[in-house]
Scaffold this motif. Structure first.
Motif, short mmCIF file in Angstrom:
data_model
loop_
_atom_site.label_atom_id
_atom_site.label_comp_id
_atom_site.label_asym_id
_atom_site.label_seq_id
_atom_site.Cartn_x
_atom_site.Cartn_y
_atom_site.Cartn_z
N SER A 44 -16.00 14.06 8.63
CA SER A 44 -15.22 15.24 8.27
C SER A 44 -14.50 15.76 9.51
CB SER A 44 -16.09 16.32 7.64
OG SER A 44 -17.20 16.61 8.42
N LYS A 45 -13.37 16.40 9.26
CA LYS A 45 -12.56 16.93 10.36
C LYS A 45 -12.35 18.41 10.12
CE LYS A 45 -8.64 15.95 13.22
NZ LYS A 45 -7.84 14.86 13.71
N ILE A 46 -12.47 19.17 11.19
CA ILE A 46 -12.26 20.62 11.13
C ILE A 46 -10.95 20.91 11.83
CG2 ILE A 46 -13.14 22.84 11.92
CD1 ILE A 46 -15.97 21.63 11.68
N THR A 47 -10.08 21.63 11.13
CA THR A 47 -8.76 21.93 11.64
C THR A 47 -8.48 23.42 11.48
OG1 THR A 47 -8.05 19.75 10.89
CG2 THR A 47 -6.32 21.30 11.50
N ARG A 48 -7.88 24.01 12.47
CA ARG A 48 -7.53 25.43 12.39
C ARG A 48 -6.40 25.63 11.38
NH1 ARG A 48 -6.30 29.60 17.35
NH2 ARG A 48 -6.25 31.45 16.05
N ILE A 49 -6.51 26.69 10.59
CA ILE A 49 -5.47 27.05 9.65
C ILE A 49 -5.06 28.51 9.90
CG2 ILE A 49 -6.14 25.38 7.88
CD1 ILE A 49 -7.49 27.70 6.34
N HIS A 50 -3.93 28.88 9.38
CA HIS A 50 -3.41 30.24 9.52
C HIS A 50 -3.08 30.76 8.12
CE1 HIS A 50 -3.17 29.68 13.86
NE2 HIS A 50 -2.71 28.48 13.58
N PRO A 51 -4.11 31.21 7.39
CA PRO A 51 -3.88 31.64 6.01
C PRO A 51 -3.16 32.99 5.96
CG PRO A 51 -6.14 32.09 6.65
CD PRO A 51 -5.50 31.35 7.80
N GLY A 52 -2.63 33.27 4.77
CA GLY A 52 -2.05 34.59 4.53
C GLY A 52 -3.15 35.62 4.42
N GLN A 53 -2.77 36.87 4.31
CA GLN A 53 -3.77 37.93 4.22
C GLN A 53 -4.39 37.94 2.85
OE1 GLN A 53 -4.91 39.52 6.79
NE2 GLN A 53 -3.43 38.48 8.06
#
Length: 181
Positions: free
Chosen positions: A172-181
């Motif tokens: 598995s790979k963990i990746t940073r995301i930038h979700p909306g509010q």
């Protein structure tokens, strides 16, 4: 090795599509609730959390497969009781497997260097990290924070539901995301 390769192929399109539909406030609420629930059930996890530089919590991972498998979910990095960043985990696998399950896991990152690894090289390949130690209830009861190695990351699985053989972070790979509010 094949699971790691499959996870690299699967993660980028999934991450971009997922981040645009995710709610940061919901991920944060779910992650805090999941960690508080784990702490209420397991005093060892709470003590480990008190020593950690950060706790990466994935409250709801969905995994399914029949020969080919996939898993994914969103989580938050909690530091000092606050959400500091958001992440997605995605993985793929191939082999003798069948079933569907839902579970959560928390990664206790024991020092700042482990926290920094999350954002290096476009994501963190969990299956290739020799420093991840999986603690189940049997190991956790024998484990004490006095023996914690500050150079490692400890993983706790929780809230397993469904039918599928085995739990693991390999591939598995963990990746940073930038979700909306």
């Amino acid at each position: 090795m094949s699971a790691l390769g499959l996870s690299n192929c699967a993660h980028e399109p999934v991450t971009q599509a997922n981040a645009s539909h995710a709610s940061g406030s919901q991920i944060s609420r779910d992650s805090h609730a999941a960690l508080n629930s784990l702490y209420a059930k397991d005093a060892h996890a709470r003590r480990l959390g008190n020593k950690a530089a950060g706790v990466l919590v994935f409250p709801d991972i969905v995994k399914g497969g029949f020969i080919f498998g996939a898993e994914g979910g969103n989580g938050a990095l909690l530091q000092g009781g606050k959400t500091t960043r958001y992440y997605q985990t995605a993985g793929a696998s191939f082999g003798l497997q069948a079933g569907v399950q839902k579970f959560g896991y928390a990664l206790f990152l024991m020092n700042k260097a482990e926290v920094a690894k999350l954002d290096q090289a476009g994501g963190w390949d969990v299956g290739s990290s020799p420093s991840v130690v999986v603690l189940d209830y049997g190991k956790a009861t024998e484990y004490s924070t006095a023996t914690a190695d500050n150079k490692k990351t400890y993983a706790y699985f929780f809230n397993q539901k469904g039918l599928m053989a085995g739990l693991g972070l390999k591939g598995s790979k963990i990746t940073r995301i930038h979700p909306g509010q």
